[in-house]
Design a protein around this motif. Structure first.
Motif, PDB file in Angstrom:
ATOM      1  N   VAL A 256       0.798  -1.227   0.122  1.00  0.00           N
ATOM      2  CA  VAL A 256       0.052  -0.101  -0.135  1.00  0.00           C
ATOM      3  C   VAL A 256       0.752   1.248   0.031  1.00  0.00           C
ATOM      4  N   ALA A 257       0.489   2.008  -1.019  1.00  0.00           N
ATOM      5  CA  ALA A 257       1.350   3.517  -0.885  1.00  0.00           C
ATOM      6  C   ALA A 257       0.224   4.725  -0.683  1.00  0.00           C
ATOM      7  N   ASN A 258       0.673   5.644  -0.120  1.00  0.00           N
ATOM      8  CA  ASN A 258      -0.109   6.878   0.172  1.00  0.00           C
ATOM      9  C   ASN A 258       0.440   8.131  -0.486  1.00  0.00           C
ATOM     10  N   GLU A 259      -0.164   8.583  -1.048  1.00  0.00           N
ATOM     11  CA  GLU A 259      -0.110   9.993  -1.670  1.00  0.00           C
ATOM     12  C   GLU A 259       1.113   9.750  -2.692  1.00  0.00           C
ATOM     13  N   LEU A 260       0.854   8.991  -3.641  1.00  0.00           N
ATOM     14  CA  LEU A 260       1.784   8.568  -4.691  1.00  0.00           C
ATOM     15  C   LEU A 260       1.762   9.694  -5.745  1.00  0.00           C
ATOM     16  N   ALA A 261       2.913  10.165  -5.957  1.00  0.00           N
ATOM     17  CA  ALA A 261       2.945  11.263  -7.129  1.00  0.00           C
ATOM     18  C   ALA A 261       2.803  10.697  -8.625  1.00  0.00           C
ATOM     19  N   LEU A 262       2.191  11.161  -9.508  1.00  0.00           N
ATOM     20  CA  LEU A 262       2.258  10.885 -10.779  1.00  0.00           C
ATOM     21  C   LEU A 262       2.111  12.002 -11.711  1.00  0.00           C
ATOM     22  N   ARG A 263       2.405  12.054 -13.026  1.00  0.00           N
ATOM     23  CA  ARG A 263       2.223  12.945 -13.922  1.00  0.00           C
ATOM     24  C   ARG A 263       1.170  12.743 -14.822  1.00  0.00           C
ATOM     25  N   LEU A 264       0.390  13.671 -15.009  1.00  0.00           N
ATOM     26  CA  LEU A 264      -0.867  13.470 -15.983  1.00  0.00           C
ATOM     27  C   LEU A 264      -1.041  14.590 -16.989  1.00  0.00           C
ATOM     28  N   ASN A 265      -0.739  14.597 -18.320  1.00  0.00           N
ATOM     29  CA  ASN A 265      -0.869  15.604 -19.016  1.00  0.00           C
ATOM     30  C   ASN A 265       0.172  16.717 -18.629  1.00  0.00           C
TER      31      ASN A 265
ATOM     32  N   ASN B  71       3.469  -8.406  -7.848  1.00  0.00           N
ATOM     33  CA  ASN B  71       4.605  -8.205  -8.851  1.00  0.00           C
ATOM     34  C   ASN B  71       4.551  -6.901  -9.052  1.00  0.00           C
ATOM     35  N   LEU B  72       4.099  -5.718  -7.855  1.00  0.00           N
ATOM     36  CA  LEU B  72       4.308  -4.416  -7.874  1.00  0.00           C
ATOM     37  C   LEU B  72       3.730  -3.859  -9.192  1.00  0.00           C
ATOM     38  N   HIS B  73       2.471  -4.214  -9.748  1.00  0.00           N
ATOM     39  CA  HIS B  73       1.666  -3.448 -10.729  1.00  0.00           C
ATOM     40  C   HIS B  73       0.632  -3.045  -9.942  1.00  0.00           C
ATOM     41  N   PRO B  74       0.118  -1.692 -10.228  1.00  0.00           N
ATOM     42  CA  PRO B  74      -0.873  -1.194  -9.502  1.00  0.00           C
ATOM     43  C   PRO B  74      -2.330  -1.791  -9.736  1.00  0.00           C
ATOM     44  N   LEU B  75      -3.097  -2.264  -8.561  1.00  0.00           N
ATOM     45  CA  LEU B  75      -3.989  -3.303  -8.602  1.00  0.00           C
ATOM     46  C   LEU B  75      -5.320  -2.523  -8.373  1.00  0.00           C
TER      47      LEU B  75
ATOM     48  N   ALA C 137     -10.525   8.237 -12.502  1.00  0.00           N
ATOM     49  CA  ALA C 137     -10.517   7.550 -13.851  1.00  0.00           C
ATOM     50  C   ALA C 137      -9.233   8.116 -14.648  1.00  0.00           C
ATOM     51  N   ARG C 138      -8.999   9.656 -14.464  1.00  0.00           N
ATOM     52  CA  ARG C 138      -7.893  10.469 -15.185  1.00  0.00           C
ATOM     53  C   ARG C 138      -6.615   9.650 -14.557  1.00  0.00           C
ATOM     54  N   TYR C 139      -6.561   9.728 -13.182  1.00  0.00           N
ATOM     55  CA  TYR C 139      -5.298   9.029 -12.744  1.00  0.00           C
ATOM     56  C   TYR C 139      -5.143   7.601 -13.301  1.00  0.00           C
ATOM     57  N   ASN C 140      -6.270   6.831 -13.451  1.00  0.00           N
ATOM     58  CA  ASN C 140      -6.168   5.684 -14.034  1.00  0.00           C
ATOM     59  C   ASN C 140      -5.432   5.517 -15.282  1.00  0.00           C
ATOM     60  N   ILE C 141      -5.624   6.443 -16.216  1.00  0.00           N
ATOM     61  CA  ILE C 141      -5.001   6.440 -17.481  1.00  0.00           C
ATOM     62  C   ILE C 141      -3.501   6.292 -17.312  1.00  0.00           C
ATOM     63  N   VAL C 142      -2.923   6.723 -16.335  1.00  0.00           N
ATOM     64  CA  VAL C 142      -1.543   6.561 -16.038  1.00  0.00           C
ATOM     65  C   VAL C 142      -1.201   5.226 -15.288  1.00  0.00           C
ATOM     66  N   MET C 143      -1.911   4.913 -14.215  1.00  0.00           N
ATOM     67  CA  MET C 143      -1.635   3.997 -13.531  1.00  0.00           C
ATOM     68  C   MET C 143      -2.115   2.513 -13.971  1.00  0.00           C
ATOM     69  N   GLY C 144      -3.141   2.315 -14.574  1.00  0.00           N
ATOM     70  CA  GLY C 144      -3.871   1.209 -15.212  1.00  0.00           C
ATOM     71  C   GLY C 144      -4.274   0.002 -14.363  1.00  0.00           C
ATOM     72  N   ALA C 145      -4.544   0.681 -13.203  1.00  0.00           N
ATOM     73  CA  ALA C 145      -5.358  -0.318 -12.270  1.00  0.00           C
ATOM     74  C   ALA C 145      -6.516  -0.943 -12.650  1.00  0.00           C
ATOM     75  N   PRO C 146      -6.901  -2.229 -12.232  1.00  0.00           N
ATOM     76  CA  PRO C 146      -8.139  -2.881 -12.716  1.00  0.00           C
ATOM     77  C   PRO C 146      -9.161  -2.761 -11.665  1.00  0.00           C
ATOM     78  N   TYR C 147      -8.870  -2.009 -10.631  1.00  0.00           N
ATOM     79  CA  TYR C 147      -9.915  -1.699  -9.756  1.00  0.00           C
ATOM     80  C   TYR C 147      -9.691  -0.206  -9.020  1.00  0.00           C
ATOM     81  N   LEU C 148     -10.824   0.600  -9.120  1.00  0.00           N
ATOM     82  CA  LEU C 148     -11.049   1.915  -8.569  1.00  0.00           C
ATOM     83  C   LEU C 148     -11.958   2.041  -7.250  1.00  0.00           C
TER      84      LEU C 148
END
Length: 156
Positions: free
Chosen positions: A65-74, A88-92, A113-124
């Motif tokens: 589990v990771a809290n406040e994970l930085a990502l770049r979107l657009n 396997n350390l893929h976003p779930l 959903a916008r964050y998931n464009i970057v992360m690709g997790a199967p569950y939100l």
């Protein structure tokens, strides 16, 4: 400390301290995932209780589990509230929190959903501590689930 609202989650043991740092002011809560004290905001109250629920009741391994994970979107820097990884350390699972006073609307789902464009997790998951929504994402779109699945029952 102000009175914290009761949430629609099982109780969990959380460490809090009042007015710990006069520079920030206000109470703090210990984030066991980040291993540090953070400001006790209404959203943080929801986050800490929800992570406790996932770890203690749904079997989500805290080291994944990771809290406040930085990502770049657009080209912009954003922060995903919580990300749970598979072994396997893929976003779930991505989780977006709001304060209990904030209504869960389409805008909140659009944000995750916008964050998931970057992360690709199967569950939100979206929660304000009172109402929780979970959906499974596939190429065909989103399917809402009746409950948040236990970690060992998640189908990838």
């Amino acid at each position: 400390m102000d009175i914290l609202p009761e949430l629609n989650l099982p109780p969990c043991e959380l460490k809090m301290r009042p007015d710990a740092d006069s520079r920030r002011g206000g109470a703090e809560i210990y984030d066991a995932v980040r291993r540090r004290w953070v400001a006790l905001t209404p959203e943080e109250w929801v986050r800490q209780n929800f992570v406790g629920y996932m770890v203690n009741h749904l079997g989500y391994p805290q080291p994944l589990v990771a809290n406040e994970l930085a990502l770049r979107l657009n080209g912009l820097s954003r922060r995903c509230d919580t990300v749970v990884y598979d072994r396997n350390l893929h976003p779930l699972v991505l989780v977006e929190y709001k304060a209990p006073s904030v209504e869960i609307t389409q805008k909140v789902f659009d944000q995750i959903a916008r964050y998931n464009i970057v992360m690709g997790a199967p569950y939100l998951v979206v929660s304000n501590g009172l109402t929780h929504y979970c959906c499974r994402f596939s190429g065909a779109g989103y399917t809402f689930l009746r409950e948040i699945p236990r970690y060992d029952l998640i189908k990838i």
